[in-house]
Write a protein that holds these residues in place. Structure first.
Motif, mmCIF file in Angstrom:
data_model
loop_
_atom_site.group_PDB
_atom_site.id
_atom_site.type_symbol
_atom_site.label_atom_id
_atom_site.label_comp_id
_atom_site.label_asym_id
_atom_site.label_seq_id
_atom_site.Cartn_x
_atom_site.Cartn_y
_atom_site.Cartn_z
ATOM 1 N N HIS A 1 55.627 0.531 42.221
ATOM 2 C CA HIS A 1 55.596 -0.755 43.205
ATOM 3 C C HIS A 1 54.531 -1.906 42.364
ATOM 4 O O HIS A 1 54.601 -2.967 42.969
ATOM 5 N N HIS B 1 52.807 -6.225 46.873
ATOM 6 C CA HIS B 1 51.795 -5.321 46.555
ATOM 7 C C HIS B 1 50.466 -5.394 47.282
ATOM 8 O O HIS B 1 49.977 -4.504 47.836
ATOM 9 N N ASP C 1 47.174 0.411 37.926
ATOM 10 C CA ASP C 1 47.894 1.161 38.833
ATOM 11 C C ASP C 1 49.303 1.269 38.430
ATOM 12 O O ASP C 1 50.100 0.431 37.737
ATOM 13 N N HIS D 1 43.147 -0.259 45.223
ATOM 14 C CA HIS D 1 43.856 -1.651 45.153
ATOM 15 C C HIS D 1 42.533 -2.887 45.160
ATOM 16 O O HIS D 1 42.629 -3.840 44.510
HETATM 17 FE FE LIG Z 1 49.690 -0.101 44.120
#
Ligand SMILES: [Fe+2]
Length: 249
Positions: free
Chosen positions: A218, A72, A214, A127
């Motif tokens: 993924h 990630h 998130d 992120h």
């Molecule tokens: Fe992500």
């Protein structure tokens, strides 16, 4: 109001929307305190960089596994940074602007770079924020508890609503907890969009992001497969309540 907006945009340009709180008088109403935009991500020598994770890949085990964290952070996040830099390199007018400045004024960005800023700039900001939202062993603080109770009635209503809203996000996206006009609110965004995008257009409604999750597969598929509810349940075990407390006024 026009004057205030002009002053706000001027201030934004000068300081890259850094650590200031703005006061805006909206059409005769009392001054509204606009909370500072969380952080200020700036390019170094013309390029954005992957920020330090701040902990090891296995630090969030068993709730978020080390392999997921490594891929990630080092693959997905790095790719957003790289592609954002490629787009910025083609637009000299965007050189040295902070990431927040780009996102807050997204619709004013050159059409050649707008999509890349939205997708990859959003990915970089989201992120960068997400990593700081994670930590083991912290406890909910008094400022959050008070605001949460005032905004949602009680903590349980907040967490259950946050989870329900997150389960309802179709495909890839994010759920956010924002502070806006003194109240905590839950928002969602598709793909790599976030509450900062084009927020400069309505400065009196400037959001401050407090927490984000998130919801791209993924972020959880290796451990939780398609069980998003299980991932959400694990998320509360690694929320960095210290960071949340520090973000609140
Ligand atoms: Fe992500």
């Amino acid at each position: 109001m026009k004057t205030n907006r002009k002053e706000f945009i001027k201030a934004s340009a000068l300081i890259g929307l850094g650590a200031l709180t703005f006061g805006v008088k909206a059409q005769g109403n009392p001054i509204i305190e606009i909370p500072e935009v969380t952080d200020n991500i700036k390019p170094v020598n013309g390029k954005f960089e992957l920020p330090p994770l701040g902990y090891s890949y296995n630090n969030l085990e068993p709730f978020i596994d080390a392999v997921t964290m490594e891929i990630h952070y080092s693959k997905h996040h790095q790719a957003y940074v790289n592609k954002l830099n490629e787009a910025i390199a083609k637009e000299p007018s965007l050189a040295n602007k902070s990431l927040e400045d780009l996102l807050l004024n997204l619709s004013k960005m050159p059409s050649t770079a707008r999509s890349a800023i939205k997708n990859h700039g959003g990915g970089h900001w989201n992120h960068s924020f997400f990593w700081k939202s994670l930590k083991t062993g912290t406890s909910m603080g008094p400022k959050f508890e008070k605001l949460c109770n005032a905004s949602f009635g009680n903590i349980e209503t907040f967490t259950s609503t946050f989870e329900k809203v997150s389960m309802g996000v179709f495909g890839s996206g994010w759920t956010w907890l924002i502070l806006q006009n003194g109240q905590l609110k839950i928002k969602t965004s598709p793909n790599q969009e976030n509450p900062l995008m084009d927020a400069a257009a309505v400065p009196e409604m400037m959001p401050k992001v407090i927490l984000g999750i998130d919801l791209w597969e993924h972020a959880y598929y290796l451990k939780h497969q398609n069980r998003r509810a299980e991932y959400l349940s694990s998320f509360w075990k690694v929320v960095n309540w210290n960071e949340i407390e520090a973000l609140l006024p």
